[in-house]
Design an enzyme around this catalytic site. Structure first.
Site, PDB file in Angstrom:
ATOM      1  N   ASP A 132     -30.448 -18.743   9.128  1.00 17.84           N
ATOM      2  CA  ASP A 132     -29.786 -20.204   9.091  1.00 17.84           C
ATOM      3  C   ASP A 132     -28.395 -20.325   9.861  1.00 17.84           C
ATOM      4  OD1 ASP A 132     -31.150 -21.811   7.272  1.00 17.84           O
ATOM      5  OD2 ASP A 132     -30.839 -20.743   5.572  1.00 17.84           O
ATOM      6  N   MET A 133     -28.014 -22.037  10.123  1.00 13.19           N
ATOM      7  CA  MET A 133     -26.908 -21.981  11.323  1.00 13.19           C
ATOM      8  C   MET A 133     -26.460 -22.454  10.075  1.00 13.19           C
ATOM      9  SD  MET A 133     -25.839 -21.040  14.364  1.00 13.19           S
ATOM     10  CE  MET A 133     -27.343 -20.718  14.971  1.00 13.19           C
ATOM     11  N   ARG A 182     -36.056 -23.725  15.067  1.00 18.49           N
ATOM     12  CA  ARG A 182     -35.284 -24.732  13.793  1.00 18.49           C
ATOM     13  C   ARG A 182     -34.681 -26.092  14.056  1.00 18.49           C
ATOM     14  NH1 ARG A 182     -33.131 -23.546   7.994  1.00 18.49           N
ATOM     15  NH2 ARG A 182     -35.497 -22.768   7.734  1.00 18.49           N
ATOM     16  N   GLY A 186     -27.800 -31.265  11.437  1.00 16.91           N
ATOM     17  CA  GLY A 186     -26.288 -30.383  10.964  1.00 16.91           C
ATOM     18  C   GLY A 186     -25.901 -30.825   9.854  1.00 16.91           C
ATOM     19  N   ALA A 187     -25.349 -29.838   9.410  1.00 12.91           N
ATOM     20  CA  ALA A 187     -24.658 -30.514   8.382  1.00 12.91           C
ATOM     21  C   ALA A 187     -23.202 -30.483   7.411  1.00 12.91           C
ATOM     22  CB  ALA A 187     -25.467 -30.333   6.521  1.00 12.91           C
ATOM     23  N   HIS A 225     -36.431 -35.618   7.777  1.00 11.16           N
ATOM     24  CA  HIS A 225     -36.492 -36.681   6.846  1.00 11.16           C
ATOM     25  C   HIS A 225     -36.494 -37.700   7.273  1.00 11.16           C
ATOM     26  CE1 HIS A 225     -34.920 -33.196   4.250  1.00 11.16           C
ATOM     27  NE2 HIS A 225     -36.105 -33.509   4.010  1.00 11.16           N
TER      28      HIS A 225
END
Length: 306
Positions: A132-133, A182, A186-187, A225
């Site tokens: 994961d980033m 993937r 970005g969050a 999504h």
């Protein structure tokens, strides 16, 4: 503005206590998190695989500050992978790993060694790992560790975030044969100097990065999504003559399950990202920030408990 407020709340211990103790929280968390225990992760994985979906499992936990915590996280992944193999759930299920949970912040070598042990266990279980980033300050470190791991475990997956200005260049570097990438929006809250700030800018960057990956020789994993971006992904697959087994869609557990089923029913590989564990608060808040429409579900849960 709403995204900024939610991200600020994700760092507030006071808000965390309020949410964690609220009577409606269990229903909200159950929507997005498989449960607290490894057995919960296996149960949900089995359900999803039975429904024709692939899975990526994430043991929740970040900001590890001691070697003991990092080793405990490593050992949980080793146990999880052994149990997945024993249950016959690999290779449909892989694992996603945050290097911060393995000690990256205080000992990069320890994080690398822990990640290598997880990759070895995944290989023995007949599956693989995706790194994961996280926020932009860890990008170079994560990509450096990825490159080292891929020497022995070439199927180790990368994650790139479209909202970072550097990501188009990173996509070009990683769009090589056998490279699993993937692509997500970005969050994390990032400064304008390194990240696009508006939805329109991020979406445009996502499409540019998607085109680079789909036109390359690697294996794109389109994590979104957004109906428009999913449609663009389907179109680009046709344009670049990519068969359904040469890329995949990825979505979060609990978000747009009907769309996941639709895509899988049309022959696409759809991988559901399934988190589990006690440390759910930061994950949940980032999901709300990433797609503020999820707040509607949260509000319905609050109203139903009044």
């Amino acid at each position: 503005m709403l995204r900024t407020v939610i991200l600020a709340a994700s760092r507030s211990s006071r808000v965390e206590r309020l949410v964690a103790t609220a009577p409606f929280s269990r229903d909200v968390v159950r929507r997005f998190v498989a449960g607290a225990q490894t057995a919960d992760a296996l149960r949900v994985t089995r359900e999803l695989v039975t429904d024709g979906l692939a899975v990526s499992l994430d043991n929740l936990g970040e900001d590890t500050v001691t070697a003991e915590q990092a080793i405990a996280t490593r050992d949980e992944y080793l146990t999880l992978l052994r149990m997945l193999a024993e249950a016959g759930l690999t290779p449909a299920a892989e694992v996603s790993v945050k290097l911060s949970a393995l000690g990256q912040a205080f000992d990069e070598q320890l994080a690398h060694d822990n990640a290598r042990a997880i990759c070895a266990a995944a290989d023995a279980a007949g599956t693989t790992v995706t790194l994961d980033m996280e926020d932009h300050t860890t990008t170079d470190s994560t990509l450096d560790i990825l490159a080292k791991l891929r020497k022995d475990y070439p199927s180790t997956g990368a994650v790139l975030q479209a909202y970072l200005r550097r990501t188009e260049s990173d996509c070009r570097e990683l769009a090589s044969a056998g490279s699993r990438v993937r692509l997500c929006k970005g969050a994390y809250r990032e400064p304008e100097s390194v990240a696009y700030q508006t939805v329109r800018e991020v979406d445009k960057s996502y499409v540019r990065c998607l085109n680079i990956l789909m036109s390359g020789d690697g294996y794109p994993m389109l994590a979104t999504h957004d109906p428009r971006l999913i449609a663009i992904g389907e179109d680009r697959a046709r344009w670049f003559d990519r068969a359904p087994d040469r890329f995949e869609f990825q979505m979060l557990y609990g978000i747009r399950p009907e769309e996941q089923a639709r895509l899988a029913g049309e022959g696409y590989t759809v991988r559901t990202y399934v988190p589990y564990g006690d440390d759910w608060y930061g994950y949940l808040m980032r999901r709300l920030a990433e797609r503020p429409a999820n707040l509607a579900f949260f509000a319905r849960a609050v109203a139903s408990r009044k």
